[in-house]
Design a protein around this motif. Structure first.
Motif, PDB file in Angstrom:
ATOM      1  N   ARG A 102       0.842  -1.187   0.000  1.00 38.68           N
ATOM      2  CA  ARG A 102       0.000   0.000   0.000  1.00 38.68           C
ATOM      3  C   ARG A 102       0.879   1.239   0.000  1.00 38.68           C
ATOM      4  NH1 ARG A 102      -5.625  -0.877   1.096  1.00 38.68           N
ATOM      5  NH2 ARG A 102      -5.959  -3.097   0.643  1.00 38.68           N
TER       6      ARG A 102
ATOM      7  N   SER B 193     -17.673  -5.189 -10.641  1.00 36.74           N
ATOM      8  CA  SER B 193     -17.403  -4.399  -9.433  1.00 36.74           C
ATOM      9  C   SER B 193     -18.639  -3.665  -8.933  1.00 36.74           C
ATOM     10  CB  SER B 193     -16.288  -3.384  -9.713  1.00 36.74           C
ATOM     11  OG  SER B 193     -16.081  -2.556  -8.584  1.00 36.74           O
TER      12      SER B 193
ATOM     13  N   VAL C  33     -13.385   3.705  -8.640  1.00 36.00           N
ATOM     14  CA  VAL C  33     -11.942   3.654  -8.429  1.00 36.00           C
ATOM     15  C   VAL C  33     -11.576   2.419  -7.603  1.00 36.00           C
ATOM     16  CG1 VAL C  33      -9.950   4.835  -7.426  1.00 36.00           C
ATOM     17  CG2 VAL C  33     -11.736   6.156  -8.594  1.00 36.00           C
ATOM     18  N   LEU C  34     -12.353   2.162  -6.557  1.00 37.37           N
ATOM     19  CA  LEU C  34     -12.119   0.998  -5.711  1.00 37.37           C
ATOM     20  C   LEU C  34     -12.889  -0.203  -6.246  1.00 37.37           C
ATOM     21  CD1 LEU C  34     -12.521   2.637  -2.175  1.00 37.37           C
ATOM     22  CD2 LEU C  34     -10.455   2.415  -3.554  1.00 37.37           C
TER      23      LEU C  34
ATOM     24  N   PRO D 235      -4.223   3.438   0.451  1.00 42.94           N
ATOM     25  CA  PRO D 235      -4.565   3.116  -0.931  1.00 42.94           C
ATOM     26  C   PRO D 235      -3.565   2.174  -1.595  1.00 42.94           C
ATOM     27  CG  PRO D 235      -3.469   5.221  -0.874  1.00 42.94           C
ATOM     28  CD  PRO D 235      -3.537   4.739   0.551  1.00 42.94           C
TER      29      PRO D 235
ATOM     30  N   GLU E  26      -4.570   2.853  -7.311  1.00 46.28           N
ATOM     31  CA  GLU E  26      -5.537   3.906  -6.979  1.00 46.28           C
ATOM     32  C   GLU E  26      -4.861   5.274  -6.987  1.00 46.28           C
ATOM     33  OE1 GLU E  26      -7.244   2.889  -3.227  1.00 46.28           O
ATOM     34  OE2 GLU E  26      -7.605   0.820  -3.829  1.00 46.28           O
TER      35      GLU E  26
ATOM     36  N   ASP F 232      -2.413   6.216  -8.712  1.00 52.04           N
ATOM     37  CA  ASP F 232      -2.163   6.619 -10.098  1.00 52.04           C
ATOM     38  C   ASP F 232      -3.375   7.348 -10.691  1.00 52.04           C
ATOM     39  OD1 ASP F 232       0.345   5.530 -10.010  1.00 52.04           O
ATOM     40  OD2 ASP F 232      -0.242   3.615 -10.924  1.00 52.04           O
ATOM     41  N   LYS F 233      -4.567   7.105 -10.148  1.00 47.70           N
ATOM     42  CA  LYS F 233      -5.792   7.734 -10.657  1.00 47.70           C
ATOM     43  C   LYS F 233      -6.151   9.003  -9.889  1.00 47.70           C
ATOM     44  CE  LYS F 233      -7.720   3.235 -11.992  1.00 47.70           C
ATOM     45  NZ  LYS F 233      -8.835   2.270 -11.794  1.00 47.70           N
ATOM     46  N   TYR F 234      -5.361   9.344  -8.872  1.00 50.96           N
ATOM     47  CA  TYR F 234      -5.649  10.538  -8.071  1.00 50.96           C
ATOM     48  C   TYR F 234      -5.507  11.801  -8.912  1.00 50.96           C
ATOM     49  CZ  TYR F 234      -5.504   8.169  -3.499  1.00 50.96           C
ATOM     50  OH  TYR F 234      -5.754   7.390  -2.406  1.00 50.96           O
TER      51      TYR F 234
ATOM     52  N   SER G 176     -17.860   1.095   2.109  1.00 53.85           N
ATOM     53  CA  SER G 176     -17.967   0.812   0.677  1.00 53.85           C
ATOM     54  C   SER G 176     -19.232   1.388   0.046  1.00 53.85           C
ATOM     55  CB  SER G 176     -17.911  -0.707   0.439  1.00 53.85           C
ATOM     56  OG  SER G 176     -16.679  -1.234   0.892  1.00 53.85           O
TER      57      SER G 176
ATOM     58  N   TRP H  30     -16.880   7.668  -4.574  1.00 55.86           N
ATOM     59  CA  TRP H  30     -15.463   8.025  -4.550  1.00 55.86           C
ATOM     60  C   TRP H  30     -15.283   9.466  -4.092  1.00 55.86           C
ATOM     61  CZ3 TRP H  30     -10.745   6.609  -4.071  1.00 55.86           C
ATOM     62  CH2 TRP H  30      -9.704   7.424  -4.499  1.00 55.86           C
TER      63      TRP H  30
END
Length: 488
Positions: free
Chosen positions: A335, A366, A371-372, A415, A419, A421-423, A447, A451
């Motif tokens: 992480r 999903s 994102v998650l 994270p 994840e 990388d998508k921030y 959950s 996001w």
């Protein structure tokens, strides 16, 4: 707007009277129980007396402890009232109510101690040292219980202030959305007033636009609101605002001004009057220094104690996992931690050993937030793992990460590198503090959150955390574990 006759007092609402009456009765009962129980424990049923030795003019004077108890109880109740611990502006939310109760108790205790010293009175130490701490803790517990009761009532639409919003449409919409997000705050927006006053489209769902700025007085009278919230507009100048205040004063309606600041905690905001203007000073968040030393110390002590206390549970869980499916009981995953540094996070294994290899075939199913990756019914989760996840027991080994300094008990969710990388630029601020085993994200729906909401909550924590806030989050985590919601 015409200026009407000034001097009309603010209207006290029926629910405010009812709630304050409950607080008065509870406070009185608690104080009497604390003080007289202390007297009974210290002196029994005997007619004990307080004597004054060598005090000028008071030699051989004695006062019964029953009279002293009555005096303390009366002074305590009077002080709670004088210090505004039941003020309608602070009940039901924030920490001010608790701070005022603390201030009252400390001041009263100090006053009695000083008076007793000056008069050389042999005041029973056991009597005082039991009465004040016991009364203080019970007062806090009583207020906490009533606040939870009030919060439930407000979620049902009761015990709320009826409010009108006025200002620029976009600013007003932003305020309305934030108020609706927190029903426990006790504000119910019944409508909005904006420039142009187009009533064809609601400001947001459930909040209609009722009219223009010229209709303020009439709309206040028609709706019967007790609060007007000003969100700001270039069309409302200082003179208009002053006249509006006079109008509201004559009707007993509260005026609340929203400065447009969001996700900034109270301790970072300071009001400074300059030339008759209330200017708001906002402190920057800090990411080092004394507060962080205290946080690390708290983490070390708490994680050490928890690991010691929970060691039998660790053993039972390890055995259950090994018996349920082959493979190690511990799962390690990389992480991203403080300032983007990677670390190995440890958890109890809740899936089959080849879960990572099966991930690619499940991505299109999903139930996460975009994102998650999350699946409510993940076929890779074992039967024991499902139980561990439901009650967040799989997270317990992260206490070792806390002990090593890689994580904190409370913080943003740790994270994955994918994840991060998508921030966007703002989401990277989550990495300015250590990730936590629990946090605002975890106790606010987990959950089930979008996001955007999970990022907003984590960023709020990063910029506004406090040690007391951490303790509250840990308490809320215990409740969330007992009654899990959004855990899968």
């Amino acid at each position: 707007m015409a200026v009407t006759t000034p001097g009309v007092r603010r209207r006290t609402l029926d629910w405010e009277r009812s709630y304050v009456a409950r607080l008065v009765v509870t406070d009185f009962t608690i104080i009497c129980v604390a003080v007289f129980s202390s007297q009974l424990l210290r002196f029994g049923t005997s007619a004990a007396e307080l004597r004054f030795d060598d005090a000028k003019g008071l030699t051989n004077l004695a006062i019964g402890y029953t009279s002293i108890s009555i005096l303390i109880a009366a002074a305590w109740m009077l002080s709670l009232n004088l210090f505004g611990t039941r003020d309608y502006k602070i009940i039901g939310g924030g920490s001010t109510e608790y701070k005022r109760i603390t201030d009252v108790t400390v001041r009263l205790f100090g006053t009695f101690a000083i008076v007793a010293f000056l008069l050389k009175a042999e005041l029973g130490r056991g009597y005082i040292l039991f009465a004040f701490p016991c009364g203080f803790l019970l007062l806090l517990a009583g207020r906490w219980a009533w606040r939870h009761w009030l919060s439930r009532k407000r979620e049902d639409g009761e015990y709320t202030h009826q409010a009108l919003l006025i200002g620029h449409r976009e600013k007003t919409r932003h305020v309305a959305e934030n108020i609706q997000r927190e029903p426990g705050a006790g504000l119910k927006v019944v409508g909005a007033i904006t420039r142009g006053g187009t009533t064809e489209h609601d400001l947001i769902a459930g909040v209609p636009v009722l009219g223009d700025f010229d209709d303020v007085a009439r709309l206040i009278d028609d709706t019967g609101v007790d609060t007007l919230i000003l969100s700001g507009s270039d069309d409302i100048g200082p003179r208009d605002l002053r006249r509006l205040g006079w109008d509201l004063e004559s009707r007993g309606v509260d005026l609340i001004v929203s400065p447009g600041l969001t996700d900034v905690a109270g301790p970072r905001i300071h009001t400074r009057p300059v030339a008759g203007m209330p200017l708001i000073h906002v402190d920057y968040p800090t990411f080092e220094g004394r507060k962080h030393v205290f946080k690390r110390g708290f983490d070390l002590v708490a994680s050490s104690v928890l690991l010691l206390v929970l060691s039998p549970i660790f053993l039972w869980i390890t055995i259950a996992i090994r018996l349920n499916s082959p493979g190690s009981a511990i799962f390690r995953q990389e992480r991203v931690g403080l300032n983007g540094r990677p670390f190995k996070m440890v958890k109890f294994r809740s899936m089959v050993t080849n879960a990572e290899a099966q991930l690619a075939s499940l991505l299109d199913q999903s139930d996460g937030n975009g994102v998650l990756f999350k699946l409510k019914s993940d076929p890779r989760v074992t039967s024991v793992g499902a139980f561990l996840r439901r009650y967040s027991l799989d997270e317990l080994p992260q206490l070792f990460n806390v002990l090593k300094g890689q994580m904190s008990l409370v913080g943003p969710r740790p994270p994955l590198a994918a994840e991060v990388d998508k921030y966007d630029d703002w989401a990277h601020r989550r990495l300015l503090v250590k990730p936590g085993i629990t946090g605002l994200w975890q106790v606010s729906g987990r959950s089930n959150l979008s996001w955007e909401d999970s990022v907003r909550l984590d960023l709020y924590y990063v910029e506004n955390w406090s040690l007391m806030g951490d303790i509250i989050i840990l308490y809320r985590t215990a409740k969330a574990v007992i009654t899990p919601n959004g855990a899968y």
